[in-house]
Design an enzyme around this catalytic site. Sequence first.
Site, short mmCIF file in Angstrom:
data_model
loop_
_atom_site.label_atom_id
_atom_site.label_comp_id
_atom_site.label_asym_id
_atom_site.label_seq_id
_atom_site.Cartn_x
_atom_site.Cartn_y
_atom_site.Cartn_z
N HIS A 1 0.79 -1.29 0.12
CA HIS A 1 0.01 -0.01 -0.02
C HIS A 1 0.78 1.31 0.09
O HIS A 1 0.60 2.16 0.71
CB HIS A 1 -0.85 0.30 1.34
C1 LIG Z 1 0.41 -7.45 -4.80
C2 LIG Z 1 -0.69 -6.35 -4.26
C3 LIG Z 1 -1.86 -6.73 -3.67
C4 LIG Z 1 -2.58 -5.65 -3.20
N1 LIG Z 1 -3.90 -5.98 -2.56
C5 LIG Z 1 -4.82 -5.01 -2.56
C6 LIG Z 1 -6.06 -5.49 -2.12
O1 LIG Z 1 -6.38 -6.60 -1.87
N2 LIG Z 1 -7.18 -4.29 -1.77
C7 LIG Z 1 -6.62 -3.11 -2.02
O2 LIG Z 1 -7.76 -2.27 -1.83
N3 LIG Z 1 -5.55 -2.68 -2.50
C8 LIG Z 1 -4.60 -3.57 -2.92
N4 LIG Z 1 -3.35 -3.32 -3.22
C9 LIG Z 1 -3.16 -1.63 -3.49
C10 LIG Z 1 -3.99 -1.24 -4.52
O3 LIG Z 1 -4.00 -2.07 -5.70
C11 LIG Z 1 -3.03 0.00 -5.15
O4 LIG Z 1 -2.86 0.76 -3.92
C12 LIG Z 1 -3.61 0.75 -6.14
O5 LIG Z 1 -3.79 -0.18 -7.24
C13 LIG Z 1 -2.69 1.84 -6.72
O6 LIG Z 1 -3.25 2.45 -7.78
P1 LIG Z 1 -2.49 3.65 -8.67
O7 LIG Z 1 -3.66 4.22 -9.55
O8 LIG Z 1 -1.93 4.64 -7.70
O9 LIG Z 1 -1.44 2.88 -9.27
P2 LIG Z 1 -1.37 1.76 -10.15
O10 LIG Z 1 -2.68 0.86 -10.17
O11 LIG Z 1 -0.14 0.75 -9.68
O12 LIG Z 1 -1.33 2.15 -11.79
C14 LIG Z 1 0.00 2.68 -12.19
C15 LIG Z 1 -0.06 2.47 -13.76
O13 LIG Z 1 0.99 3.08 -14.26
C16 LIG Z 1 1.80 2.49 -15.25
N5 LIG Z 1 3.06 3.08 -15.21
C17 LIG Z 1 3.77 3.44 -14.31
N6 LIG Z 1 5.08 4.15 -14.78
C18 LIG Z 1 4.71 4.29 -16.18
C19 LIG Z 1 5.41 5.07 -17.23
N7 LIG Z 1 6.69 5.72 -17.14
N8 LIG Z 1 4.60 4.97 -18.39
C20 LIG Z 1 3.54 4.49 -18.58
N9 LIG Z 1 2.69 3.62 -17.80
C21 LIG Z 1 3.27 3.60 -16.36
C22 LIG Z 1 1.74 1.36 -14.30
O14 LIG Z 1 2.19 -0.04 -15.28
C23 LIG Z 1 0.66 0.93 -13.90
O15 LIG Z 1 -0.38 0.39 -14.61
C24 LIG Z 1 -2.42 -4.37 -3.74
C25 LIG Z 1 -1.36 -4.10 -4.28
C26 LIG Z 1 -0.42 -5.14 -4.93
C27 LIG Z 1 0.65 -4.66 -5.66
#
Ligand SMILES: Cc1cc2nc3c(=O)[nH]c(=O)nc-3n(C[C@H](O)[C@H](O)[C@H](O)COP(=O)(O)OP(=O)(O)OC[C@H]3O[C@@H](n4cnc5c(N)ncnc54)[C@H](O)[C@@H]3O)c2cc1C
Length: 540
Positions: free
Chosen positions: A470
């Site tokens: 997280h």
């Molecule tokens: C293994 C795991 C288990 C988890 N379990 C849970 C759970 O059960 N419940 C829950 O609520 N949360 C869970 N989480 C946490 C939750 O999923 C994350 O906090 C949330 O998805 C983050 O969202 P975000 O939009 O910040 O980033 P992300 O969803 O990580 O999205 C970022 C995106 O940007 C892309 N990206 C990055 N850099 C670049 C670049 N330079 N150029 C183009 N694209 C790029 C990445 O590839 C990715 O697709 C878990 C996370 C993980 C990894």
Amino acid sequence: MEGATFDYIVVGAGSAGCVLANRLSASGRDRVLLIEAGGEDRNLWIHVPIGYAKLFTDARHNWLYSSEPEPELGGRSIIQPRGKVMGGSSSINGLLYIRGQAEDFDHWRQLGNAGWSFADVLPYFRRAEDQQRGEDALHGVGGPLAVSDVSEPHPLCEAFIAACEQAGLPRTDDFNGASQEGAGYFQLTTRKGRRWSTARGYLAPARKRHNLAVIGHALTTRILFEGRRAVGVEYLKDGARHVARARGEVILSSGAFNSPQLLQLSGVGPADLLREHGIEVIADHKGVGADLQDHYQARFNYRCSERITINDMMATLRGRVGAGLRYALFRKGFLTVGAGYAGGFFKTDPSLTVPDVQFHFILFSADSVGQKLHPWPGFLASICQLRPESRGTVRIKSADPALPPAIQPRYLSAQLDRDVMVRGMQLLRCVMRQPALARYIVEELMPGPKVTSDADLLAFARQKGTTVFHPTSTCRMGSDVTAVVDERLRLHGFEALRVADASIMPTVVSGNTNAACVMIGEKASDMILQDAKAVPARAA
Ligand SMILES: Cc1cc2nc3c(=O)[nH]c(=O)nc-3n(C[C@H](O)[C@H](O)[C@H](O)COP(=O)(O)OP(=O)(O)OC[C@H]3O[C@@H](n4cnc5c(N)ncnc54)[C@H](O)[C@@H]3O)c2cc1C
């Protein structure tokens, strides 16, 4: 596509990015470009919830980051999986649907962030949600994010919930209800037993629109500026460098590790760090990549007296085929489960007004996250502190955008975090000793009966603990000197550039973070569209 101009460019098709791509393109007028480093979400194991365990180490869909050696953890590096696929981490996460506490958002508001109290963000949680149980004051139906109950109860989970009650802890049937406190079953971001990532719920329907372009396998390497205005991005695809231009805004939704990395690569970050890597400094912004927060967990492993765990299902061909058939025919059983089946939110100190620890109760056991399951009947329970005071950093190690940044969470560096971790482990043991559960426990394998003193429990947490995945707050929202974005998620000191993902959270929410990231995407899209209306029409 080369040199094309869009109204909005969203970088990262993750939990927040897919929401933005959908909402910003909904009018059919604005041209939106979504750039994602990963590819399509075609892998079967993305869609079958238990496949979560297979995606930990799958380099096709996961950035497979690792922290720098952690000083408080005896120099151990901690794995840091992140989704690299349409849907981002919502495509590889544990599927638990938890929003956090109302008090988290009220705290964000008290820090000065107008528009982020619980009353302000609740409409966005509701708008996002398609709650299987139906609509009420706190829950929505008809939204793009499907939220479902577990497919059936399980005797071990029943025993865990009963044991919590025997320990004096309440039962709840909704962790996202009026109060978070209690033990119960988790709800999941699934529909009919299939994962409901934001790629599935938000992006797939939006991709039919002519005004949304999606580019996969494209690594954004730099934000392009004219003075202090973001005017586009540079990205690498198939080994070639491309440019896309934005007449409206660039929105970073690349997650808590990559959004600050991209800002630093683009010249916005701590000046000394940027100079060290030969990057021209556009703005000396010390807060970019600072304030990394994460939940850190200690996991207790148990040998179970009955062959009713996922370990047992996986141990035999018959078990695996049987589970596969149950899933295929009825969408029931272990294949429908992600990170946890049941859990709880509790106070380790009765003087607290809200829970400070979360338990995950998991129907398999393994030595560590992502490792082979034990060959005996086993289950595990973990505890994490919900509001850590430890603060870490994300800092580029190189000017090469293809290289990972240095991730240094500094787990357990704050005294409060160590104290709550120890109290939480004691509380967990107290639950496990209750008669309802004790009959299922042959022995506690880890940490084991010799680990009893506070000092030994803390030493165990240091030696074996790990992340709950997280990470947040590396482009923190606020109005103080190190805050990175304002309450409308605009980068301080810049025009036409916002950040909308886990990195903007002023403090990590008290629970799993996906739902809050979806809410951030929803709210950001409204603010972007409102602000666009307020400025004179853009030149066509
Ligand atoms: C293994 C795991 C288990 C988890 N379990 C849970 C759970 O059960 N419940 C829950 O609520 N949360 C869970 N989480 C946490 C939750 O999923 C994350 O906090 C949330 O998805 C983050 O969202 P975000 O939009 O910040 O980033 P992300 O969803 O990580 O999205 C970022 C995106 O940007 C892309 N990206 C990055 N850099 C670049 C670049 N330079 N150029 C183009 N694209 C790029 C990445 O590839 C990715 O697709 C878990 C996370 C993980 C990894």
